[in-house]
Design a protein around this motif. Structure first.
Motif, short mmCIF file in Angstrom:
data_model
loop_
_atom_site.label_atom_id
_atom_site.label_comp_id
_atom_site.label_asym_id
_atom_site.label_seq_id
_atom_site.Cartn_x
_atom_site.Cartn_y
_atom_site.Cartn_z
N CYS A 151 0.84 -1.22 0.00
CA CYS A 151 0.00 0.00 0.00
C CYS A 151 0.86 1.25 0.00
O CYS A 151 0.56 2.22 -0.71
N ASP A 152 1.95 1.24 0.78
CA ASP A 152 2.87 2.39 0.80
C ASP A 152 3.45 2.61 -0.59
O ASP A 152 3.53 3.74 -1.07
N CYS A 153 3.86 1.54 -1.22
CA CYS A 153 4.46 1.61 -2.55
C CYS A 153 3.46 2.15 -3.57
O CYS A 153 3.77 3.07 -4.33
N CYS A 154 2.27 1.60 -3.58
CA CYS A 154 1.24 2.04 -4.53
C CYS A 154 0.89 3.52 -4.32
O CYS A 154 0.78 4.28 -5.27
N THR A 155 0.74 3.92 -3.06
CA THR A 155 0.39 5.31 -2.75
C THR A 155 1.51 6.25 -3.16
O THR A 155 1.26 7.27 -3.80
N ALA A 156 2.74 5.91 -2.81
CA ALA A 156 3.87 6.79 -3.09
C ALA A 156 4.21 6.85 -4.57
O ALA A 156 4.67 7.89 -5.05
N VAL A 157 3.98 5.78 -5.31
CA VAL A 157 4.32 5.76 -6.73
C VAL A 157 3.19 6.32 -7.58
O VAL A 157 3.42 7.14 -8.47
N CYS A 158 1.96 5.92 -7.29
CA CYS A 158 0.83 6.34 -8.12
C CYS A 158 0.39 7.77 -7.87
O CYS A 158 -0.14 8.43 -8.76
N CYS A 159 0.59 8.25 -6.66
CA CYS A 159 0.18 9.61 -6.33
C CYS A 159 1.20 10.23 -5.38
O CYS A 159 0.89 10.56 -4.24
N ALA A 160 2.40 10.40 -5.89
CA ALA A 160 3.51 10.87 -5.07
C ALA A 160 3.24 12.22 -4.39
O ALA A 160 3.48 12.34 -3.19
N PRO A 161 2.73 13.23 -5.09
CA PRO A 161 2.49 14.50 -4.40
C PRO A 161 1.47 14.38 -3.26
O PRO A 161 1.69 14.93 -2.18
N CYS A 162 0.40 13.64 -3.49
CA CYS A 162 -0.62 13.47 -2.45
C CYS A 162 -0.06 12.69 -1.26
O CYS A 162 -0.34 13.01 -0.11
N SER A 163 0.73 11.67 -1.54
CA SER A 163 1.35 10.86 -0.49
C SER A 163 2.28 11.71 0.37
O SER A 163 2.25 11.65 1.60
N LEU A 164 3.10 12.52 -0.29
CA LEU A 164 4.05 13.36 0.44
C LEU A 164 3.33 14.43 1.25
O LEU A 164 3.69 14.71 2.39
N CYS A 165 2.29 15.02 0.65
CA CYS A 165 1.51 16.04 1.38
C CYS A 165 0.84 15.43 2.61
O CYS A 165 0.80 16.05 3.67
N GLN A 166 0.31 14.21 2.47
CA GLN A 166 -0.31 13.54 3.62
C GLN A 166 0.72 13.34 4.72
O GLN A 166 0.43 13.60 5.90
N LEU A 167 1.90 12.94 4.36
CA LEU A 167 2.96 12.72 5.34
C LEU A 167 3.31 14.02 6.06
O LEU A 167 3.40 14.05 7.29
N LYS A 168 3.47 15.11 5.32
CA LYS A 168 3.81 16.39 5.94
C LYS A 168 2.66 16.91 6.81
O LYS A 168 2.90 17.42 7.91
N ARG A 169 1.41 16.77 6.35
CA ARG A 169 0.27 17.19 7.19
C ARG A 169 0.25 16.41 8.48
O ARG A 169 0.00 16.96 9.56
N ASP A 170 0.50 15.12 8.39
CA ASP A 170 0.50 14.26 9.57
C ASP A 170 1.59 14.69 10.55
O ASP A 170 1.34 14.77 11.76
N ILE A 171 2.77 14.98 10.04
CA ILE A 171 3.86 15.45 10.89
C ILE A 171 3.46 16.74 11.59
O ILE A 171 3.64 16.89 12.80
N ASN A 172 2.90 17.68 10.83
CA ASN A 172 2.49 18.97 11.41
C ASN A 172 1.44 18.78 12.51
O ASN A 172 1.52 19.41 13.57
N ILE A 173 0.47 17.93 12.27
CA ILE A 173 -0.60 17.70 13.26
C ILE A 173 -0.02 17.02 14.50
O ILE A 173 -0.35 17.40 15.62
N ARG A 174 0.84 16.04 14.31
CA ARG A 174 1.44 15.36 15.47
C ARG A 174 2.32 16.31 16.27
O ARG A 174 2.39 16.20 17.49
N LYS A 175 2.98 17.24 15.60
CA LYS A 175 3.76 18.25 16.32
C LYS A 175 2.83 19.11 17.19
O LYS A 175 3.15 19.39 18.34
N GLU A 176 1.69 19.50 16.63
CA GLU A 176 0.71 20.30 17.39
C GLU A 176 0.17 19.52 18.59
O GLU A 176 -0.09 20.08 19.63
N MET A 177 -0.01 18.20 18.40
CA MET A 177 -0.54 17.35 19.46
C MET A 177 0.54 17.01 20.50
O MET A 177 0.23 16.49 21.57
N GLY A 178 1.79 17.28 20.15
CA GLY A 178 2.89 16.97 21.07
C GLY A 178 3.29 15.49 21.06
O GLY A 178 3.87 15.01 22.04
N ILE A 179 2.98 14.78 19.97
CA ILE A 179 3.32 13.36 19.90
C ILE A 179 4.26 13.05 18.75
O ILE A 179 4.35 11.94 18.28
N PHE A 180 4.98 14.04 18.25
CA PHE A 180 5.94 13.82 17.17
C PHE A 180 7.32 13.80 17.75
O PHE A 180 7.71 14.64 18.50
#
Length: 111
Positions: free
Chosen positions: A82-111
């Motif tokens: 699933c990681d491979c399919c997501t990162a290869v088929c929709c690389a910009p969306c996959s990367l944006c999801q990863l960065k949004r997740d990092i930002n949210i976890r930083k706000e939550m204090g769990i990053f």
């Protein structure tokens, strides 16, 4: 027989669920327009930001391995396929999801 005293407060379960899942969907790009724009027009720069956030080499930021490492670190359900399919088929969306997740976890204090 007397009832036993309450020794702990009930907890709301959302925080524990949120820790073990993606904070946004793969195609929720409009939930953070700044990250979306950066992923669309500065894909490599966003990849470097993600890698820097995770303490990895800048060249690794856009890779399947980075997504898998992040998912494993936060015990997010999924598979390497699933990681491979997501990162290869929709690389910009996959990367944006990863960065949004990092930002949210930083706000939550769990990053």
């Amino acid at each position: 027989m007397a009832p036993s005293p309450v020794t702990s407060q009930p907890q709301f379960g959302v925080a524990s669920i949120a820790r073990n899942s993606w904070q946004t969907g793969t195609f929720d790009c409009c939930s953070d327009c700044k990250v979306c724009a950066c992923g669309t027009f500065g894909f490599c720069c966003l990849g470097c930001k993600v890698a820097k956030d995770m303490g990895e080499c800048c060249c690794c930021g856009t890779s399947v391995a980075m997504r898998t490492l992040y998912r494993s670190r936060y015990r997010i359900p999924g598979t390497l396929l699933c990681d491979c399919c997501t990162a290869v088929c929709c690389a910009p969306c996959s990367l944006c999801q990863l960065k949004r997740d990092i930002n949210i976890r930083k706000e939550m204090g769990i990053f």
